[in-house]
Design a protein around this motif. Structure first.
Motif, PDB file in Angstrom:
ATOM      1  N   GLY A  15      44.347  59.842  36.268  1.00 26.49           N
ATOM      2  CA  GLY A  15      44.529  58.444  36.610  1.00 26.49           C
ATOM      3  C   GLY A  15      43.256  57.646  36.393  1.00 26.49           C
ATOM      4  N   PRO A  16      43.228  56.399  36.826  1.00 25.60           N
ATOM      5  CA  PRO A  16      42.055  55.532  36.637  1.00 25.60           C
ATOM      6  C   PRO A  16      40.790  56.130  37.246  1.00 25.60           C
ATOM      7  CG  PRO A  16      43.938  54.270  37.445  1.00 25.60           C
ATOM      8  CD  PRO A  16      44.331  55.710  37.519  1.00 25.60           C
ATOM      9  N   SER A  93      35.843  48.729  45.436  1.00 27.83           N
ATOM     10  CA  SER A  93      34.975  49.396  44.462  1.00 27.83           C
ATOM     11  C   SER A  93      33.765  48.555  44.079  1.00 27.83           C
ATOM     12  CB  SER A  93      35.766  49.751  43.202  1.00 27.83           C
ATOM     13  OG  SER A  93      36.206  48.581  42.544  1.00 27.83           O
ATOM     14  N   GLU A  94      33.806  47.253  44.382  1.00 26.60           N
ATOM     15  CA  GLU A  94      32.701  46.354  44.028  1.00 26.60           C
ATOM     16  C   GLU A  94      31.701  46.199  45.166  1.00 26.60           C
ATOM     17  OE1 GLU A  94      34.451  42.676  42.735  1.00 26.60           O
ATOM     18  OE2 GLU A  94      35.990  43.727  41.568  1.00 26.60           O
ATOM     19  N   ARG A  95      32.008  46.756  46.325  1.00 25.50           N
ATOM     20  CA  ARG A  95      31.101  46.639  47.466  1.00 25.50           C
ATOM     21  C   ARG A  95      29.852  47.491  47.254  1.00 25.50           C
ATOM     22  NH1 ARG A  95      33.061  43.521  51.806  1.00 25.50           N
ATOM     23  NH2 ARG A  95      34.859  42.402  50.948  1.00 25.50           N
ATOM     24  N   GLY A 128      45.103  51.242  44.401  1.00 25.93           N
ATOM     25  CA  GLY A 128      44.840  52.189  43.317  1.00 25.93           C
ATOM     26  C   GLY A 128      43.678  51.789  42.434  1.00 25.93           C
ATOM     27  N   ASN A 129      42.809  50.923  42.943  1.00 24.21           N
ATOM     28  CA  ASN A 129      41.705  50.395  42.127  1.00 24.21           C
ATOM     29  C   ASN A 129      40.548  51.389  42.066  1.00 24.21           C
ATOM     30  OD1 ASN A 129      43.105  48.059  41.597  1.00 24.21           O
ATOM     31  ND2 ASN A 129      42.109  46.853  43.187  1.00 24.21           N
ATOM     32  N   PHE A 130      40.789  52.526  41.445  1.00 21.17           N
ATOM     33  CA  PHE A 130      39.755  53.537  41.288  1.00 21.17           C
ATOM     34  C   PHE A 130      38.825  53.182  40.139  1.00 21.17           C
ATOM     35  CE2 PHE A 130      42.587  56.564  43.575  1.00 21.17           C
ATOM     36  CZ  PHE A 130      41.649  57.075  44.461  1.00 21.17           C
ATOM     37  N   THR A 131      37.564  53.442  40.360  1.00 21.10           N
ATOM     38  CA  THR A 131      36.546  53.381  39.316  1.00 21.10           C
ATOM     39  C   THR A 131      35.780  54.701  39.379  1.00 21.10           C
ATOM     40  OG1 THR A 131      34.887  52.461  40.814  1.00 21.10           O
ATOM     41  CG2 THR A 131      36.295  50.874  39.613  1.00 21.10           C
ATOM     42  N   PRO A 132      35.049  55.061  38.325  1.00 21.53           N
ATOM     43  CA  PRO A 132      34.247  56.280  38.403  1.00 21.53           C
ATOM     44  C   PRO A 132      33.293  56.266  39.601  1.00 21.53           C
ATOM     45  CG  PRO A 132      34.432  55.583  36.130  1.00 21.53           C
ATOM     46  CD  PRO A 132      35.036  54.480  36.954  1.00 21.53           C
ATOM     47  N   ARG A 133      32.755  55.102  39.927  1.00 20.94           N
ATOM     48  CA  ARG A 133      31.837  55.007  41.078  1.00 20.94           C
ATOM     49  C   ARG A 133      32.563  55.321  42.374  1.00 20.94           C
ATOM     50  NH1 ARG A 133      30.522  50.158  44.064  1.00 20.94           N
ATOM     51  NH2 ARG A 133      28.679  50.496  45.397  1.00 20.94           N
ATOM     52  N   TYR A 147      45.827  59.312  42.848  1.00 21.90           N
ATOM     53  CA  TYR A 147      46.547  58.162  42.303  1.00 21.90           C
ATOM     54  C   TYR A 147      48.039  58.518  42.390  1.00 21.90           C
ATOM     55  CZ  TYR A 147      47.145  54.055  39.277  1.00 21.90           C
ATOM     56  OH  TYR A 147      47.494  52.823  38.766  1.00 21.90           O
ATOM     57  N   TRP A 148      48.830  58.100  41.422  1.00 21.43           N
ATOM     58  CA  TRP A 148      50.263  58.397  41.394  1.00 21.43           C
ATOM     59  C   TRP A 148      50.769  58.223  39.968  1.00 21.43           C
ATOM     60  CZ3 TRP A 148      48.100  54.083  43.733  1.00 21.43           C
ATOM     61  CH2 TRP A 148      48.313  52.865  43.075  1.00 21.43           C
TER      62      TRP A 148
END
Length: 215
Positions: A15-16, A93-95, A128-133, A147-148
């Motif tokens: 997933g993302p 994810s932007e925090r 579901g807003n996954f990022t590598p970070r 994820y799904w």
């Protein structure tokens, strides 16, 4: 009689952000997000118990703090608990690093305040807003990012309402798209139509797939 699921290959793609999109086996996992809800989560737990099905509950820390008794029941009945952040921020994810550490730790702390010693092996990013970070931050807490690959779209109440049209929509998606290894996304917080839909959908899923909680 419902149509059999469309023939599809097992889930293998990530997933993302490198998150996990499938169970890694032929089993299918039901996941329910955004609780605990003292009404809908308990109704769903009643249904799962009646049907002999285990699921995964991705809980929001601030709601866990308010309704710890529901989380205790989730754990006591053998379901898997998953960290779904403290307050479900779309831009999590932007925090900054400090906030992310506080958010994930606070949610785990709330879960373990309700269920001392609880295993928390999974994290699901809000929306579901996954990022590598964010995946890397979950790993700091030894949590796998889930994820799904099937979204039942129970959240589309502005389009389908909360009655038969919504139940038909959710059922169609799940029966059409579920395949061996699927992780199905649903939500129970303030969503009684989810319970109504799975009341008829669970027997169908059980007849076509092996249902498991994420291990």
């Amino acid at each position: 009689m419902a149509a059999p699921p469309r023939t599809r290959s097992p889930v293998t793609a990530p997933g993302p952000g490198g998150s996990i999109k499938g169970t890694g086996s032929d089993a299918v996992a039901l996941t329910f997000d955004d609780g605990p809800d003292p009404k809908s989560t308990n109704d769903l737990l009643d249904l799962l118990k009646e049907q002999g099905v285990k699921a995964t509950f991705c809980v929001v820390g601030s709601r866990v703090k308010t309704h710890p008794e529901v989380v205790r029941r989730i754990a006591a009945e053998g379901h898997t608990l998953c960290n779904h952040s403290w307050q479900h921020l779309q831009d999590l994810s932007e925090r900054d690093n400090g906030y992310l550490m506080w958010d994930l730790q606070s949610t785990n702390d709330a879960i373990r305040a309700a269920v001392p010693g609880a295993r928390i092996d999974y994290f699901r990013a809000p929306y579901g807003n996954f990022t590598p970070r964010l995946v890397e931050f979950a790993a700091r807490f030894t949590m796998k990012p889930i994820y799904w690959d099937v979204d039942d779209e129970c959240w589309k109440s502005s389009t389908y309402g909360v009655g038969p049209a919504m139940t038909n929509h959710m059922t169609t998606i799940v029966q059409r798209d579920t395949r061996p290894g699927s992780i199905i996304l649903s939500h129970e917080n303030l969503k009684p139509h989810t319970v109504a839909t799975y009341r008829s959908l669970l027997p169908w899923l059980k007849s076509h797939f092996r249902l498991v909680a994420l291990p």
